[in-house]
Scaffold this motif. Structure first.
Motif, PDB file in Angstrom:
ATOM      1  N   LYS A  15       0.729  -1.180   0.051  1.00 52.48           N
ATOM      2  CA  LYS A  15      -0.086   0.109  -0.189  1.00 52.48           C
ATOM      3  C   LYS A  15       0.739   1.153   0.048  1.00 52.48           C
ATOM      4  CE  LYS A  15      -3.811   2.129   2.586  1.00 52.48           C
ATOM      5  NZ  LYS A  15      -4.667   2.202   3.717  1.00 52.48           N
ATOM      6  N   LEU A  16       1.654   1.273   0.597  1.00 51.87           N
ATOM      7  CA  LEU A  16       2.860   2.500   0.858  1.00 51.87           C
ATOM      8  C   LEU A  16       3.534   2.498  -0.383  1.00 51.87           C
ATOM      9  CD1 LEU A  16       4.262   4.543   2.579  1.00 51.87           C
ATOM     10  CD2 LEU A  16       5.826   3.016   3.440  1.00 51.87           C
ATOM     11  N   LEU A  17       3.979   1.294  -1.193  1.00 54.01           N
ATOM     12  CA  LEU A  17       4.566   1.533  -2.635  1.00 54.01           C
ATOM     13  C   LEU A  17       3.655   2.214  -3.360  1.00 54.01           C
ATOM     14  CD1 LEU A  17       6.543   0.915  -4.866  1.00 54.01           C
ATOM     15  CD2 LEU A  17       5.247  -1.443  -4.962  1.00 54.01           C
ATOM     16  N   VAL A  18       2.524   1.853  -3.399  1.00 50.76           N
ATOM     17  CA  VAL A  18       1.362   2.594  -4.071  1.00 50.76           C
ATOM     18  C   VAL A  18       1.328   4.345  -4.184  1.00 50.76           C
ATOM     19  CG1 VAL A  18      -0.955   2.623  -4.936  1.00 50.76           C
ATOM     20  CG2 VAL A  18       0.152   0.545  -4.904  1.00 50.76           C
ATOM     21  N   GLU A  19       1.357   4.576  -2.682  1.00 54.06           N
ATOM     22  CA  GLU A  19       1.281   5.770  -2.198  1.00 54.06           C
ATOM     23  C   GLU A  19       2.620   6.474  -2.867  1.00 54.06           C
ATOM     24  OE1 GLU A  19       0.854   5.888   1.887  1.00 54.06           O
ATOM     25  OE2 GLU A  19      -1.373   5.209   1.514  1.00 54.06           O
ATOM     26  N   ARG A  20       3.469   5.861  -2.828  1.00 59.24           N
ATOM     27  CA  ARG A  20       4.877   6.603  -3.002  1.00 59.24           C
ATOM     28  C   ARG A  20       5.083   6.613  -4.833  1.00 59.24           C
ATOM     29  NH1 ARG A  20       9.182   5.277   1.843  1.00 59.24           N
ATOM     30  NH2 ARG A  20       7.894   6.326   3.287  1.00 59.24           N
ATOM     31  N   ALA A 215       9.267  -0.525   0.838  1.00 62.27           N
ATOM     32  CA  ALA A 215       8.426   0.303  -0.300  1.00 62.27           C
ATOM     33  C   ALA A 215       9.501   0.813  -1.108  1.00 62.27           C
ATOM     34  CB  ALA A 215       7.470   1.162   0.401  1.00 62.27           C
ATOM     35  N   ASP A 216      10.359   1.815  -0.277  1.00 64.72           N
ATOM     36  CA  ASP A 216      11.618   2.388  -1.150  1.00 64.72           C
ATOM     37  C   ASP A 216      12.082   1.668  -2.301  1.00 64.72           C
ATOM     38  OD1 ASP A 216      10.649   4.912  -0.035  1.00 64.72           O
ATOM     39  OD2 ASP A 216      12.211   4.903   1.530  1.00 64.72           O
ATOM     40  N   LEU A 217      12.555   0.468  -1.539  1.00 62.93           N
ATOM     41  CA  LEU A 217      13.363  -0.482  -2.250  1.00 62.93           C
ATOM     42  C   LEU A 217      12.716  -0.928  -3.751  1.00 62.93           C
ATOM     43  CD1 LEU A 217      16.021  -3.000  -1.327  1.00 62.93           C
ATOM     44  CD2 LEU A 217      14.240  -3.856  -2.858  1.00 62.93           C
ATOM     45  N   TRP A 220      12.279   2.110  -6.176  1.00 64.29           N
ATOM     46  CA  TRP A 220      13.858   1.834  -6.958  1.00 64.29           C
ATOM     47  C   TRP A 220      13.952   0.794  -7.991  1.00 64.29           C
ATOM     48  CZ3 TRP A 220      17.832  -2.082  -6.190  1.00 64.29           C
ATOM     49  CH2 TRP A 220      18.777  -1.783  -6.775  1.00 64.29           C
ATOM     50  N   ALA A 221      13.485  -0.465  -7.388  1.00 63.27           N
ATOM     51  CA  ALA A 221      13.906  -1.597  -8.314  1.00 63.27           C
ATOM     52  C   ALA A 221      13.027  -1.650  -9.520  1.00 63.27           C
ATOM     53  CB  ALA A 221      13.441  -2.762  -7.685  1.00 63.27           C
ATOM     54  N   SER A 222      11.502  -0.925  -9.398  1.00 66.08           N
ATOM     55  CA  SER A 222      10.623  -0.717 -10.506  1.00 66.08           C
ATOM     56  C   SER A 222      11.131   0.368 -11.384  1.00 66.08           C
ATOM     57  CB  SER A 222       9.448  -0.521  -9.865  1.00 66.08           C
ATOM     58  OG  SER A 222       9.115  -1.594  -8.944  1.00 66.08           O
ATOM     59  N   PRO A 289      21.448   2.127  -1.156  1.00 70.31           N
ATOM     60  CA  PRO A 289      22.129   2.204   0.035  1.00 70.31           C
ATOM     61  C   PRO A 289      21.030   1.876   1.119  1.00 70.31           C
ATOM     62  CG  PRO A 289      21.053   4.252  -0.509  1.00 70.31           C
ATOM     63  CD  PRO A 289      20.629   3.169  -1.608  1.00 70.31           C
ATOM     64  N   PHE A 290      21.222   0.746   1.980  1.00 66.37           N
ATOM     65  CA  PHE A 290      20.409  -0.036   2.878  1.00 66.37           C
ATOM     66  C   PHE A 290      20.812   0.825   4.198  1.00 66.37           C
ATOM     67  CE2 PHE A 290      20.312  -3.509  -0.042  1.00 66.37           C
ATOM     68  CZ  PHE A 290      19.062  -3.994   0.006  1.00 66.37           C
ATOM     69  N   SER A 291      19.872   0.922   5.091  1.00 67.20           N
ATOM     70  CA  SER A 291      20.056   1.347   6.342  1.00 67.20           C
ATOM     71  C   SER A 291      20.272   0.232   7.272  1.00 67.20           C
ATOM     72  CB  SER A 291      18.494   1.892   6.782  1.00 67.20           C
ATOM     73  OG  SER A 291      17.623   0.598   7.184  1.00 67.20           O
ATOM     74  N   HIS A 292      20.822   0.657   8.559  1.00 66.60           N
ATOM     75  CA  HIS A 292      21.271  -0.635   9.566  1.00 66.60           C
ATOM     76  C   HIS A 292      20.019  -0.925  10.223  1.00 66.60           C
ATOM     77  CE1 HIS A 292      23.230  -3.056  12.603  1.00 66.60           C
ATOM     78  NE2 HIS A 292      24.238  -2.979  11.580  1.00 66.60           N
ATOM     79  N   THR A 293      19.783  -2.118  10.776  1.00 70.91           N
ATOM     80  CA  THR A 293      18.560  -2.569  11.239  1.00 70.91           C
ATOM     81  C   THR A 293      18.364  -1.579  12.814  1.00 70.91           C
ATOM     82  OG1 THR A 293      18.328  -4.621  10.525  1.00 70.91           O
ATOM     83  CG2 THR A 293      17.306  -4.402  12.478  1.00 70.91           C
ATOM     84  N   ARG A 294      19.565  -1.507  13.293  1.00 71.39           N
ATOM     85  CA  ARG A 294      19.712  -0.736  14.743  1.00 71.39           C
ATOM     86  C   ARG A 294      19.138   0.634  14.618  1.00 71.39           C
ATOM     87  NH1 ARG A 294      25.623  -1.023  13.906  1.00 71.39           N
ATOM     88  NH2 ARG A 294      26.320   1.092  12.858  1.00 71.39           N
ATOM     89  N   ASP A 295      19.346   1.132  13.486  1.00 73.08           N
ATOM     90  CA  ASP A 295      18.881   2.438  13.391  1.00 73.08           C
ATOM     91  C   ASP A 295      17.519   2.745  13.295  1.00 73.08           C
ATOM     92  OD1 ASP A 295      21.549   3.252  13.190  1.00 73.08           O
ATOM     93  OD2 ASP A 295      21.585   3.434  10.949  1.00 73.08           O
ATOM     94  N   TRP A 296      16.582   1.779  12.783  1.00 72.09           N
ATOM     95  CA  TRP A 296      15.345   1.817  12.825  1.00 72.09           C
ATOM     96  C   TRP A 296      14.332   0.985  13.812  1.00 72.09           C
ATOM     97  CZ3 TRP A 296      13.008  -2.900  11.601  1.00 72.09           C
ATOM     98  CH2 TRP A 296      13.892  -3.717  11.045  1.00 72.09           C
TER      99      TRP A 296
END
Length: 332
Positions: A15-20, A215-217, A220-222, A289-296
């Motif tokens: 759903k978030l992908l559609v919105e973005r 959703a961001d990835l 990007w992939a699309s 550019p991936f985030s780190h899990t500890r950040d989110w």
């Protein structure tokens, strides 16, 4: 602007992908069975993807630059999609899963112990497909989720008249009540209530991704790259179940309790008796550019705690219910 079709896209990161995609200015069409309407300004086609004639009729003469398939679970569904969208799109992106690497569900090439698995561990180009299995049976499909995804990738790789990419998604967290699998809620409930969490004696680590990053990835992939083949999608950093529970307990201000289960038995979600991590090196080489899990992760836990506290504060005390998805291993 690109013409993009999303199959599914009615909940969570879909759903978030559609919105973005809409916010990015793309011309967007959503295909689903009609239970959930897309946002205003998005074309909505109602069709059951397993009814090929109905799907083709709904699509009419439409063509697309990209199709993003959020809900392909079997080779039968993949074969219908390959025929329906063949000659209708130049690119097809399927959301797949970390579960394709589950060693208990298939004979896979050996990977050195403790090594995050690369995409070539499961090569869809050579994967055997069995169309005559009872893929239309929901119980069978659920029990063979990993194999269904592997075979779906294989069909679209070999039979699709388009450039095909699959995105193998790690365990997805975040969004509080939006996280419909209930896996993080499983830990929040037990930690807050002081209930024992079942874990393996030597719980092994896995990989995760935030639903917004997922959703961001996919966006990007699309739209931003033309890669083909499988792509692993996970944030940096490995976490095992005890580290995850410790992070929940710290925010909840409680001490966690554990109960150990024998090797081979099912424990709480994200407790694995095997190394269960993917390598995201290919996506990084392609420029993501991936985030780190500890950040989110702290924010995701805070959302889950708030979602749990809201109904507790407004309702009489009652035994909590945990979804079936939260009682065992479920793909993200």
């Amino acid at each position: 602007m690109q013409r993009i079709c999303v199959i599914g896209g009615s909940r969570y990161f879909g759903k978030l992908l559609v919105e973005r995609l809409r916010a990015a200015g793309h011309q967007l069409t959503v295909v689903n069975r009609g239970s959930t309407r897309p946002p205003a300004g998005v074309e909505h086609l109602v069709a059951d993807r397993e009814d090929e004639a109905a799907l083709v009729a709904a699509l009419g003469s439409r063509t697309f630059d990209v199709v993003v398939d959020q809900v392909c679970y079997s080779p039968v569904q993949a074969a219908i999609a390959a025929r329906a969208f063949g000659g209708r799109t130049r690119r097809y992106v399927m959301t797949s899963t970390i579960e394709v690497y589950h060693p208990a569900t298939a004979a896979l090439p050996p990977v050195p112990a403790g090594t995050p698995v690369p995409e070539e561990t499961v090569d869809p180009r050579g994967w055997q497909v069995a169309m005559d299995l009872p893929w239309h049976d929901a119980t069978y499909l659920d029990a063979h989720y990993s194999e269904g995804k592997r075979q779906a990738e294989a069909v679209l790789t070999r039979d699709g008249d388009f450039a095909f990419a699959s995105v193998r998604v790690a365990h997805v967290l975040g969004g509080g009540a939006l996280e419909f699998t209930g896996r993080l809620a499983h830990y929040v409930e037990r930690v807050v209530r002081g209930e024992a969490i079942t874990v393996h004696e030597e719980a092994r680590p896995s990989v995760f991704i935030h639903y917004e990053e997922m959703a961001d990835l996919l966006l990007w992939a699309s739209t931003a790259t033309g890669f083909t083949g499988p792509l692993n999608a996970c944030s940096d950093g490995l976490f095992d179940v005890r580290e995850l529970v410790a992070a929940v307990a710290e925010q909840a201000g409680r001490e966690p309790a554990y109960r150990t289960v024998p090797a081979g038995e099912t424990a709480s979600p994200f407790s694995f008796d095997r190394h269960y991590a993917m390598s995201n090196a290919r996506a990084k080489r392609l420029g993501y550019p991936f985030s780190h899990t500890r950040d989110w992760l702290p924010g995701a836990i805070a959302e889950a705690l708030s979602a749990y506290a809201a109904p507790v504060a407004s309702a009489p005390p009652a035994a909590p219910t945990v979804s079936a998805a939260a009682s065992g291993t479920v793909a993200g």
